[in-house]
Design a protein around this motif. Sequence first.
Motif, mmCIF file in Angstrom:
data_model
loop_
_atom_site.group_PDB
_atom_site.id
_atom_site.type_symbol
_atom_site.label_atom_id
_atom_site.label_comp_id
_atom_site.label_asym_id
_atom_site.label_seq_id
_atom_site.Cartn_x
_atom_site.Cartn_y
_atom_site.Cartn_z
ATOM 1 N N LYS A 64 2.398 4.595 1.952
ATOM 2 C CA LYS A 64 2.772 5.167 3.243
ATOM 3 C C LYS A 64 2.969 6.672 3.138
ATOM 4 O O LYS A 64 2.896 7.387 4.134
ATOM 5 C CB LYS A 64 4.049 4.506 3.763
ATOM 6 N N LYS A 103 2.291 3.456 8.963
ATOM 7 C CA LYS A 103 2.437 2.215 8.210
ATOM 8 C C LYS A 103 1.596 2.291 6.942
ATOM 9 O O LYS A 103 0.617 3.049 6.870
ATOM 10 C CB LYS A 103 2.021 1.017 9.061
ATOM 11 N N LEU A 149 2.391 8.368 6.737
ATOM 12 C CA LEU A 149 1.681 7.472 7.651
ATOM 13 C C LEU A 149 2.668 6.630 8.455
ATOM 14 O O LEU A 149 3.810 6.422 8.040
ATOM 15 C CB LEU A 149 0.750 6.548 6.863
ATOM 16 N N THR A 166 -1.036 1.769 3.861
ATOM 17 C CA THR A 166 -2.455 1.415 3.817
ATOM 18 C C THR A 166 -2.886 1.166 2.377
ATOM 19 O O THR A 166 -2.407 1.816 1.453
ATOM 20 C CB THR A 166 -3.321 2.539 4.424
ATOM 21 N N LYS A 167 -3.776 0.199 2.204
ATOM 22 C CA LYS A 167 -4.365 -0.085 0.898
ATOM 23 C C LYS A 167 -5.794 0.451 0.805
ATOM 24 O O LYS A 167 -6.487 0.212 -0.184
ATOM 25 C CB LYS A 167 -4.386 -1.598 0.638
ATOM 26 N N ARG A 168 -6.203 1.167 1.814
ATOM 27 C CA ARG A 168 -7.601 1.584 1.911
ATOM 28 C C ARG A 168 -7.975 2.653 0.882
ATOM 29 O O ARG A 168 -9.116 2.720 0.441
ATOM 30 C CB ARG A 168 -7.863 2.112 3.321
ATOM 31 N N GLY A 222 0.808 -1.213 0.000
ATOM 32 C CA GLY A 222 0.000 0.000 0.000
ATOM 33 C C GLY A 222 0.839 1.261 0.000
ATOM 34 O O GLY A 222 2.046 1.226 -0.255
#
Length: 207
Positions: free
Chosen positions: A133, A162, A160, A164-166, A131
């Motif tokens: 960062k 960590k 971020l 994220t793939k959101r 994802g």
Amino acid sequence: MNRYTMVWAALCAWSLGLGSQAWAQSVRETVRDTVPQFQPALSAEAPPPGASVPGPTRTIGWEQLIPAGWDPYKDLKALNLETLKDNDPRAEEALKKMRKMWDNAPINPLILGQSVRLPGYMVPLEDLPEGSKEFLLVPYFGACVHSPPPPANQIVHVVLDKPTKRFRMMDTLWVTGPLSATKTDSHMGVSSYRIDAKQVAPYVDKK
């Protein structure tokens, strides 16, 4: 579309080779009288439903990232836009000067160090299996992707804890975290600010 965004659209048309005459006509309509009052591209008046952000976090809009008195169209005001013709070197020179000025746009020191919540559009800086960062937060759709970057004080580098793939390219987000004056020169544009995100959530309009 606010006047600030209209000028960026005119810059985009010029960069795609539509000629200085088209550029001059578009810009002429936006800077003929005064420098516009800046307004955020997304409403920042209300938090998204159900959001809970601890601490003295301040919800801000994009206009609050601009220091008082800064004129993004300074180099355009010296031109008589009514007299410009196609491929006029004065227009090209003005654009170069304005781009340089925008990439070194000043920050607003009054909001540095604060925990802020800012709405904007996501421009990922990496495409990793785990994802994203790091990404840029921009004030209007297509900035840095389908059109040239806005001034550096209208781009925020978000980092971020960590990946994220959101979220994906041009998703609308609320980003919350401490705001610092950290200049980042990426392949997508120059940013004057950084937020080390404590929370990233989908943007929901107050309507």
